[in-house]
Design a protein around this motif. Sequence first.
Motif, PDB file in Angstrom:
ATOM      1  N   GLN A 159     -13.099  -1.393   8.472  1.00  0.00           N
ATOM      2  CA  GLN A 159     -13.439  -0.870   7.111  1.00  0.00           C
ATOM      3  C   GLN A 159     -12.990  -1.956   6.038  1.00  0.00           C
ATOM      4  N   ARG A 160     -11.678  -2.561   6.382  1.00  0.00           N
ATOM      5  CA  ARG A 160     -11.391  -3.152   5.056  1.00  0.00           C
ATOM      6  C   ARG A 160     -12.249  -4.431   4.849  1.00  0.00           C
ATOM      7  N   ARG A 161     -13.019  -4.914   5.822  1.00  0.00           N
ATOM      8  CA  ARG A 161     -13.939  -6.037   5.612  1.00  0.00           C
ATOM      9  C   ARG A 161     -15.285  -5.555   4.916  1.00  0.00           C
ATOM     10  N   ARG A 162     -15.663  -4.471   5.200  1.00  0.00           N
ATOM     11  CA  ARG A 162     -16.791  -3.683   4.592  1.00  0.00           C
ATOM     12  C   ARG A 162     -16.351  -3.438   3.018  1.00  0.00           C
ATOM     13  N   VAL A 204      -7.104 -12.078  -5.194  1.00  0.00           N
ATOM     14  CA  VAL A 204      -6.799 -11.079  -4.127  1.00  0.00           C
ATOM     15  C   VAL A 204      -6.197  -9.852  -4.469  1.00  0.00           C
ATOM     16  N   SER A 205      -5.484  -9.749  -5.599  1.00  0.00           N
ATOM     17  CA  SER A 205      -4.709  -8.925  -5.933  1.00  0.00           C
ATOM     18  C   SER A 205      -5.566  -7.890  -6.510  1.00  0.00           C
ATOM     19  N   GLU A 206      -6.740  -7.969  -7.312  1.00  0.00           N
ATOM     20  CA  GLU A 206      -7.459  -7.328  -7.714  1.00  0.00           C
ATOM     21  C   GLU A 206      -8.227  -6.417  -6.744  1.00  0.00           C
ATOM     22  N   LEU A 207      -8.735  -7.466  -5.804  1.00  0.00           N
ATOM     23  CA  LEU A 207      -9.493  -7.005  -4.496  1.00  0.00           C
ATOM     24  C   LEU A 207      -8.555  -5.928  -3.685  1.00  0.00           C
ATOM     25  N   THR A 208      -7.255  -6.392  -3.319  1.00  0.00           N
ATOM     26  CA  THR A 208      -6.507  -5.384  -2.918  1.00  0.00           C
ATOM     27  C   THR A 208      -6.313  -3.816  -3.444  1.00  0.00           C
ATOM     28  N   ASP A 209      -6.262  -3.998  -4.759  1.00  0.00           N
ATOM     29  CA  ASP A 209      -6.219  -2.684  -5.540  1.00  0.00           C
ATOM     30  C   ASP A 209      -7.367  -1.786  -5.142  1.00  0.00           C
ATOM     31  N   TRP A 210      -8.667  -2.224  -5.212  1.00  0.00           N
ATOM     32  CA  TRP A 210      -9.689  -1.545  -4.759  1.00  0.00           C
ATOM     33  C   TRP A 210      -9.881  -1.262  -3.341  1.00  0.00           C
ATOM     34  N   VAL A 211      -9.542  -2.054  -2.506  1.00  0.00           N
ATOM     35  CA  VAL A 211      -9.572  -1.616  -1.244  1.00  0.00           C
ATOM     36  C   VAL A 211      -8.713  -0.669  -0.894  1.00  0.00           C
ATOM     37  N   ALA A 212      -7.241  -0.860  -1.265  1.00  0.00           N
ATOM     38  CA  ALA A 212      -6.161   0.177  -0.954  1.00  0.00           C
ATOM     39  C   ALA A 212      -6.664   1.549  -1.493  1.00  0.00           C
ATOM     40  N   SER A 213      -7.161   1.391  -2.714  1.00  0.00           N
ATOM     41  CA  SER A 213      -7.509   2.839  -3.475  1.00  0.00           C
ATOM     42  C   SER A 213      -8.544   3.771  -2.636  1.00  0.00           C
ATOM     43  N   LEU A 218      -1.353   4.140  -6.368  1.00  0.00           N
ATOM     44  CA  LEU A 218      -0.760   3.439  -5.286  1.00  0.00           C
ATOM     45  C   LEU A 218       0.242   3.300  -5.183  1.00  0.00           C
ATOM     46  N   THR A 219       1.035   3.343  -3.933  1.00  0.00           N
ATOM     47  CA  THR A 219       2.366   2.787  -3.931  1.00  0.00           C
ATOM     48  C   THR A 219       2.499   1.433  -3.529  1.00  0.00           C
ATOM     49  N   HIS A 220       3.716   0.882  -3.909  1.00  0.00           N
ATOM     50  CA  HIS A 220       3.976  -0.611  -3.557  1.00  0.00           C
ATOM     51  C   HIS A 220       3.547  -0.781  -2.037  1.00  0.00           C
ATOM     52  N   GLN A 221       4.045  -0.027  -1.324  1.00  0.00           N
ATOM     53  CA  GLN A 221       3.652  -0.155   0.353  1.00  0.00           C
ATOM     54  C   GLN A 221       2.289   0.092   0.739  1.00  0.00           C
ATOM     55  N   GLU A 222       1.688   0.706   0.155  1.00  0.00           N
ATOM     56  CA  GLU A 222       0.128   0.765   0.481  1.00  0.00           C
ATOM     57  C   GLU A 222      -0.491  -0.464  -0.032  1.00  0.00           C
ATOM     58  N   ARG A 223      -0.139  -0.899  -1.238  1.00  0.00           N
ATOM     59  CA  ARG A 223      -0.598  -2.162  -1.777  1.00  0.00           C
ATOM     60  C   ARG A 223      -0.328  -3.386  -0.897  1.00  0.00           C
ATOM     61  N   LYS A 224       0.854  -3.434  -0.288  1.00  0.00           N
ATOM     62  CA  LYS A 224       1.376  -4.620   0.473  1.00  0.00           C
ATOM     63  C   LYS A 224       0.834  -4.448   1.800  1.00  0.00           C
ATOM     64  N   ARG A 225       0.616  -3.431   2.268  1.00  0.00           N
ATOM     65  CA  ARG A 225       0.116  -3.503   3.592  1.00  0.00           C
ATOM     66  C   ARG A 225      -1.458  -3.774   3.485  1.00  0.00           C
ATOM     67  N   VAL A 226      -2.267  -3.698   2.613  1.00  0.00           N
ATOM     68  CA  VAL A 226      -3.533  -3.998   2.372  1.00  0.00           C
ATOM     69  C   VAL A 226      -3.632  -5.479   2.183  1.00  0.00           C
ATOM     70  N   ALA A 250      -2.685  -7.693   5.048  1.00  0.00           N
ATOM     71  CA  ALA A 250      -3.728  -7.689   5.923  1.00  0.00           C
ATOM     72  C   ALA A 250      -4.788  -8.542   5.455  1.00  0.00           C
ATOM     73  N   LEU A 251      -5.369  -8.465   4.197  1.00  0.00           N
ATOM     74  CA  LEU A 251      -6.500  -9.092   3.666  1.00  0.00           C
ATOM     75  C   LEU A 251      -6.147 -10.651   3.775  1.00  0.00           C
ATOM     76  N   ARG A 252      -4.794 -11.188   3.568  1.00  0.00           N
ATOM     77  CA  ARG A 252      -4.555 -12.484   3.277  1.00  0.00           C
ATOM     78  C   ARG A 252      -4.159 -13.172   4.733  1.00  0.00           C
ATOM     79  N   GLN A 253      -3.754 -12.326   5.313  1.00  0.00           N
ATOM     80  CA  GLN A 253      -3.581 -13.090   6.878  1.00  0.00           C
ATOM     81  C   GLN A 253      -4.676 -12.951   7.762  1.00  0.00           C
ATOM     82  N   PHE A 254      -5.460 -12.118   7.726  1.00  0.00           N
ATOM     83  CA  PHE A 254      -6.455 -11.719   8.682  1.00  0.00           C
ATOM     84  C   PHE A 254      -7.926 -11.713   8.375  1.00  0.00           C
TER      85      PHE A 254
END
Length: 197
Positions: free
Chosen positions: A31-34, A50-59, A69-77, A80-84
């Motif tokens: 789902q995150r890749r979609r 990546v920060s902008e992309l993270t915001d939308w994917v996490a949203s 969004l919480t800091h934890q929700e943003r950080k988790r996404v 995962a985006l950066r590393q995988f």
Amino acid sequence: MSKAQRSNGQVSSVGGPEFSNDELLEVLSNQRRRFTIHYLKQRKGEHVSVSELTDWVASWENDTEIEALTHQERKRVRNALRQFHLPKMDDHGFIEYDARRGTVTLTDEAADANFYVDSLTGGDIPWGIYYLGLSAFCGLCLLGYWAGLFPFTLVEPFTWSVFVLTALTISSVGHFYDNYYRMRLGAREKPPEVDEG
């Protein structure tokens, strides 16, 4: 046309350069890749941080506004985006990911392809079942008329023909709109899997 089956629907790429079935399954199975492809399609070739992309994917993932969004929700996404996810999508030729600059963009091949995700939500009926039901109803009407049963004999054959043609035309237009607008990544504000309501 490349097609790949998923457990809850179908994904495919139509038009432009072909991605293999394995590549489609690998990239679009998450789902995150979609969501990433959906957002980058909307940005039409722009380099996105990546920060902008993270915001939308996490949203979309958390079904909430970006501001909530919480800091934890943003950080988790983001992690995962950066590393995988982004490196994997880069390896398969869907995106160009510059880890040093923290930017990402669709490749020309992915930008030219249309990706469709058949996602059934709520009370949606799959188109195959809908057409099966419509065919059964029209067949029942035809048999009823042929057998001379009431109330089927109240309607003339020409009127039955107009009814069937109208039903098929309306259904086909609806199906085309559903495929092209609702199920195509990047076509709407939110991805197909996220309820617009």
